[in-house]
Scaffold this motif. Structure first.
Motif, PDB file in Angstrom:
ATOM      1  N   ILE A  12      55.103  77.525 122.764  1.00 10.13           N
ATOM      2  CA  ILE A  12      55.504  78.253 123.963  1.00 10.13           C
ATOM      3  C   ILE A  12      56.165  79.564 123.539  1.00 10.13           C
ATOM      4  CG2 ILE A  12      56.863  78.186 126.083  1.00 10.13           C
ATOM      5  CD1 ILE A  12      56.803  75.138 125.928  1.00 10.13           C
ATOM      6  N   PRO A  13      55.446  80.685 123.600  1.00 10.04           N
ATOM      7  CA  PRO A  13      56.059  81.966 123.258  1.00 10.04           C
ATOM      8  C   PRO A  13      56.973  82.445 124.384  1.00 10.04           C
ATOM      9  CG  PRO A  13      53.728  82.261 123.750  1.00 10.04           C
ATOM     10  CD  PRO A  13      54.031  80.810 123.948  1.00 10.04           C
ATOM     11  N   THR A  14      58.102  83.028 124.030  1.00 10.40           N
ATOM     12  CA  THR A  14      59.050  83.455 125.051  1.00 10.40           C
ATOM     13  C   THR A  14      59.619  84.833 124.768  1.00 10.40           C
ATOM     14  OG1 THR A  14      60.883  82.333 123.899  1.00 10.40           O
ATOM     15  CG2 THR A  14      59.781  81.109 125.658  1.00 10.40           C
ATOM     16  N   TYR A  15      59.840  85.563 125.854  1.00  8.19           N
ATOM     17  CA  TYR A  15      60.622  86.786 125.831  1.00  8.19           C
ATOM     18  C   TYR A  15      61.253  86.911 127.215  1.00  8.19           C
ATOM     19  CZ  TYR A  15      62.207  91.542 125.203  1.00  8.19           C
ATOM     20  OH  TYR A  15      63.011  92.663 125.104  1.00  8.19           O
ATOM     21  N   ASN A  16      62.568  86.757 127.257  1.00 13.16           N
ATOM     22  CA  ASN A  16      63.317  86.793 128.518  1.00 13.16           C
ATOM     23  C   ASN A  16      62.799  85.761 129.525  1.00 13.16           C
ATOM     24  OD1 ASN A  16      64.996  88.780 127.560  1.00 13.16           O
ATOM     25  ND2 ASN A  16      64.043  90.449 128.704  1.00 13.16           N
TER      26      ASN A  16
ATOM     27  N   ASN B 203      63.368  87.141 120.069  1.00 14.30           N
ATOM     28  CA  ASN B 203      64.725  87.692 120.137  1.00 14.30           C
ATOM     29  C   ASN B 203      65.074  88.149 121.558  1.00 14.30           C
ATOM     30  OD1 ASN B 203      67.235  88.374 119.061  1.00 14.30           O
ATOM     31  ND2 ASN B 203      66.590  90.434 118.466  1.00 14.30           N
ATOM     32  N   SER B 204      64.867  87.250 122.525  1.00 12.56           N
ATOM     33  CA  SER B 204      65.081  87.574 123.932  1.00 12.56           C
ATOM     34  C   SER B 204      66.521  88.004 124.208  1.00 12.56           C
ATOM     35  CB  SER B 204      64.756  86.361 124.808  1.00 12.56           C
ATOM     36  OG  SER B 204      63.416  85.975 124.686  1.00 12.56           O
ATOM     37  N   PRO B 205      66.720  89.178 124.817  1.00 16.46           N
ATOM     38  CA  PRO B 205      68.069  89.624 125.140  1.00 16.46           C
ATOM     39  C   PRO B 205      68.795  88.729 126.144  1.00 16.46           C
ATOM     40  CG  PRO B 205      66.518  91.465 125.221  1.00 16.46           C
ATOM     41  CD  PRO B 205      65.703  90.212 125.105  1.00 16.46           C
TER      42      PRO B 205
ATOM     43  N   GLY C 143      66.355  82.154 123.475  1.00 17.87           N
ATOM     44  CA  GLY C 143      66.363  81.457 122.187  1.00 17.87           C
ATOM     45  C   GLY C 143      67.553  80.530 122.035  1.00 17.87           C
ATOM     46  N   LYS C 144      68.706  80.952 122.529  1.00 23.03           N
ATOM     47  CA  LYS C 144      69.911  80.120 122.438  1.00 23.03           C
ATOM     48  C   LYS C 144      69.766  78.858 123.285  1.00 23.03           C
ATOM     49  CE  LYS C 144      74.927  80.212 123.118  1.00 23.03           C
ATOM     50  NZ  LYS C 144      76.091  81.034 123.547  1.00 23.03           N
TER      51      LYS C 144
ATOM     52  N   LEU D 279      61.389  78.810 116.801  1.00 26.53           N
ATOM     53  CA  LEU D 279      61.049  79.824 115.809  1.00 26.53           C
ATOM     54  C   LEU D 279      61.604  81.147 116.309  1.00 26.53           C
ATOM     55  CD1 LEU D 279      59.493  80.739 113.261  1.00 26.53           C
ATOM     56  CD2 LEU D 279      57.467  81.009 114.720  1.00 26.53           C
ATOM     57  N   HIS D 280      62.648  81.647 115.646  1.00 29.41           N
ATOM     58  CA  HIS D 280      63.261  82.904 116.046  1.00 29.41           C
ATOM     59  C   HIS D 280      62.564  84.058 115.335  1.00 29.41           C
ATOM     60  CE1 HIS D 280      66.621  81.176 118.300  1.00 29.41           C
ATOM     61  NE2 HIS D 280      66.670  80.230 117.365  1.00 29.41           N
TER      62      HIS D 280
END
Length: 255
Positions: free
Chosen positions: A19-23, A50-52, A56-57, A72-73
């Motif tokens: 599952i790729p993520t950004y924000n 590295n979602s602002p 990731g957290k 995976l960061h």
């Protein structure tokens, strides 16, 4: 060339849902929960760019309490294709036999994943398809449906691939399939990344199956669709189509 029609398919092995993520802070908790409920035997890898917003957290907190959830960061936003390629490498390095692509926003319903995995027992690659009988989209504006249908039709005709939903991103791969696609040469992103893998699979002779799915528009967070993604898909698919025709004239088989 792989003679998939005569292949005797072996056990699938362990499955990893990438599952790729950004924000996607609003979506990551429900999607992980739903995947774990739908396919409790599968592991999850969240590939976060590295979602602002702290996606990731949140995923890290899940991983602490669940050994089947991994994170995976990545250093920053590099695009969907790069995130999936990193996830594929991680999964193959860790011995998974099945690698699944799934969006974080809930548009790919985890509850349909068991049908994709069942179909993979007799295939090399299974695509969750919106544009085969039984497939549909929910809550999409007409222009989005036109763009998606048009993109798939254009790609299918130009590249000569017998796939109705070439741009769809809900997919289950056998490990051996990914190993045979030449992933080290893939540089495409967005919808174009999905077209690239599909055309490579067809050109390599792999058995590709489409399973109807219901695609649901995201309810939270922002779509990652952009003009740049559409433009990249248009020029790359056109270039591939011209290359495919040139290869046929010259007797070459690979894309």
């Amino acid at each position: 060339m792989n003679d998939a029609g005569q292949r005797r398919y072996g056990p699938l092995g362990r499955a990893l849902v990438i599952i790729p993520t950004y924000n996607e802070a609003e979506n990551i908790e429900p999607i992980i929960t739903r995947v774990r409920a739908a396919v409790p035997e599968a592991d999850i890898l969240v590939a976060d760019d590295n979602s602002p917003d702290g996606t990731g957290k949140i995923a890290d907190e899940f991983a602490v309490g669940d050994s089947q959830v991994h994170v995976l960061h990545r250093k920053g936003k590099e695009g969907l294709g790069a995130a999936y390629l990193a996830g594929f490498r991680w999964g193959m390095d860790h011995g998974y036999g099945v690698l699944v692509e799934m969006d974080a926003d809930g548009s790919h319903r985890p509850e349909e994943l068991p049908r994709l995995l069942t179909a993979l027992k007799g295939a090399d690659l299974v695509l969750g398809s919106r544009w085969v009988p039984g497939g549909r989209v929910v809550n999409w504006p007409k222009y989005r449906e036109f763009l998606s249908r048009g993109g798939s039709t254009y790609s299918r005709v130009l590249l000569g691939v017998p796939i109705r939903d070439v741009t769809g991103g809900y997919r289950a791969f056998r490990r051996e399939t990914l190993e045979g696609l030449g992933l080290q040469d893939v540089a495409s992103q967005g919808y174009c990344f999905q077209v690239d893998l599909a055309r490579r699979a067809v050109a390599a002779g792999y058995h590709v199956v489409e399973v109807p799915i219901t695609f649901v528009e995201r309810e939270a967070g922002d779509s990652k669709m952009s003009r740049d993604i559409v433009v990249e898909a248009l020029w790359r698919v056109t270039a591939w189509g011209l290359q495919t025709r040139a290869n046929r004239v010259l007797g070459r088989k690979r894309p």
